[in-house]
Scaffold this active site. Structure first.
Site, short mmCIF file in Angstrom:
data_model
loop_
_atom_site.label_atom_id
_atom_site.label_comp_id
_atom_site.label_asym_id
_atom_site.label_seq_id
_atom_site.Cartn_x
_atom_site.Cartn_y
_atom_site.Cartn_z
N LYS A 189 -18.30 13.46 -4.34
CA LYS A 189 -18.12 13.18 -2.87
C LYS A 189 -18.11 14.55 -2.18
O LYS A 189 -17.17 15.26 -2.53
CB LYS A 189 -16.89 12.44 -2.61
CG LYS A 189 -16.80 10.99 -2.99
CD LYS A 189 -15.29 10.32 -2.73
CE LYS A 189 -15.33 8.88 -3.12
NZ LYS A 189 -13.72 8.26 -3.06
N GLU A 235 -16.89 -1.02 3.70
CA GLU A 235 -18.31 -0.74 3.19
C GLU A 235 -19.46 -1.66 3.03
O GLU A 235 -20.61 -1.78 2.26
CB GLU A 235 -17.89 0.07 1.86
CG GLU A 235 -16.98 1.11 1.75
CD GLU A 235 -16.87 1.65 0.73
OE1 GLU A 235 -17.13 0.95 -0.47
OE2 GLU A 235 -15.73 2.82 0.76
#
Length: 433
Positions: free
Chosen positions: A341, A206
């Site tokens: 999400k 990430e």
């Protein structure tokens, strides 16, 4: 009328980890095209919607998504072609009906979500609107306070740090653009500090650094040092947010949390709660996500009772963006925030329902990326449309992460004087005792 769906195309593309993922095009009668690609996670909740993978080990190590693509072409497309792209709820409900399973295992959440998001983008384009305007209407003007991942551990790296993400939140910024500048300055300052101490400055999935630090505490101390050195006050200008992803550390047989990357220490639920309580006293932490394991509801309740009045406690694996699990959490008084999400639940409609339920219960909601991302920036528009005021979309490096921040900078510019950045005021779920 040109707003009906004429054709749906789907293809296998590659995500930021080099794994296949699904991309869909929804084409309307007038030629308008909406395109969307879905992300995937490294640490996944046991209850989240099923990402359909081919399982043929000789092709893409079994991670191909051709089955999901065939489901779009052969099952979803014939049913949706001719439907109005302007009726998102009807489109999503039709796909849920076609799948018919609680976890979307028949068609695959990756197939359903790609079409759901592409439909919204096609509809927005047809109406001459931006995606955030189409999905959020007149309320879409709040820019999110970002959670910027700067140190990676756990399943996202190869070091001796147990906890998956150490993030910074620029809560003292006045605008989103300023928030990004502050975060970038801390990111580069941290890189210099790591370099000076002989640590590697390679980045994880990430975009955060993944140095081989000596302990979990050292990660927090390094971040505080970087915040100060960049000219900011820890806790006032910039706070720390954590995602320890403790479901990855939990052994359901022994009901213990194993700090397997560092000391190998085993902690009971009560000891884990104490651990976090001490950290919150010691460090300028404003938010902890998945501080307890998804199976450990009793532990979650103890954690919420202990520190839920001091900081934001975010359920990710616990709730998996699912209204039935969120409802249980609200009734039990567990956590005070939900991570959103889209690929955990699988459609935009269900995502909006989860955020609405959270807000009604006084829980905050944070729109999030996954560790396997693409250049798709839909979540940037989505966070503004939903008005959640918080986004978690990685570090200040890697284009797959930066793409979302850049899209939010553009949205802030478009909104001009109506754009709002709430900074530290986004934490309305922290109930002070």
């Amino acid at each position: 009328m040109g707003f009906h769906i004429y054709e749906i195309k789907a293809r296998q593309i590659i995500d930021s980890r080099g794994n296949p993922t699904v991309e869909a095009d929804v084409i309307l009668e007038d030629g308008t095209c909406g395109r969307s690609a879905v992300p995937s996670g490294a640490s996944t909740g046991i209850n989240e919607a099923v990402e359909l993978r081919d399982g043929d080990k000789s092709v893409y190590m079994g991670k191909g998504v051709l089955k999901a693509i065939e489901n779009i072409k052969n099952i979803i497309a014939p049913e949706l072609e001719g439907m109005s792209a302007l009726n998102q709820v009807a489109i999503d409900r039709k796909m849920l009906e076609l799948d018919g399973t609680p976890t979307k295992e028949k068609l695959g959440a990756n197939a359903i979500l790609a079409v759901s998001m592409a439909t919204a983008k096609a509809a927005a384009k047809y109406l001459g609107l931006k995606v955030y305007q189409y999905l959020g209407a007149y309320k879409a003007n709040i820019l999110p306070t970002p959670m910027c991942n700067i140190i990676n551990g756990g399943a996202h790296s190869d070091n001796s740090v147990d906890f998956q993400e150490f993030m910074i939140m620029p809560i003292g910024a006045k605008t989103f653009s300023e928030a990004i500048r502050m975060s970038v300055e801390v990111f580069h300052t941290l890189k210099g500090i790591l370099h000076g101490k002989g640590y590697a400055t390679s980045v994880g999935d990430e975009g955060g650094f993944a140095p081989n630090l000596k302990s979990n505490e050292e990660a927090c101390e390094m971040i505080i040092e970087a915040i100060k050195k960049a000219g900011y006050e820890p806790g006032k200008d910039i706070a720390i947010a954590l995602d320890p992803a403790t479901s990855e550390l939990y052994d359901p047989k022994t009901k213990k949390y194993v700090l397997k990357w560092s000391t190998k220490e085993e902690l009971t639920s009560e000891q884990m709660v104490e651990y976090w309580s001490k950290w919150v006293e010691k460090y300028p932490i404003i938010s902890i996500e998945d501080g307890m394991a998804e199976e450990d509801w009793d532990g979650w309740k103890k954690l919420t009772d202990k520190i839920g009045h001091k900081i934001q406690l975010v359920g990710d694996d616990l709730f998996v963006t699912n209204t039935s699990f969120l409802k249980k959490g609200i009734e039990m008084g567990v956590a005070n925030s939900i991570l959103i999400k889209v690929n955990q639940i699988g459609t935009l409609t269900e995502t909006f329902e989860a955020v609405e339920m959270a807000k009604k219960a006084g829980y905050t909601a944070i729109v999030s990326h996954r560790s396997g991302e693409t250049e798709d920036t839909t979540i940037a528009d989505l966070v503004v449309a939903l008005g959640t005021g918080q986004i978690k979309t990685g570090s200040l490096s890697r284009t797959d992460r930066i793409a979302k921040y850049n899209q939010l900078i553009r949205i802030e510019e478009e909104l001009e004087t109506t754009a709002e950045y709430h900074g530290k005021n986004v934490f309305y779920s922290i109930k002070q005792k």
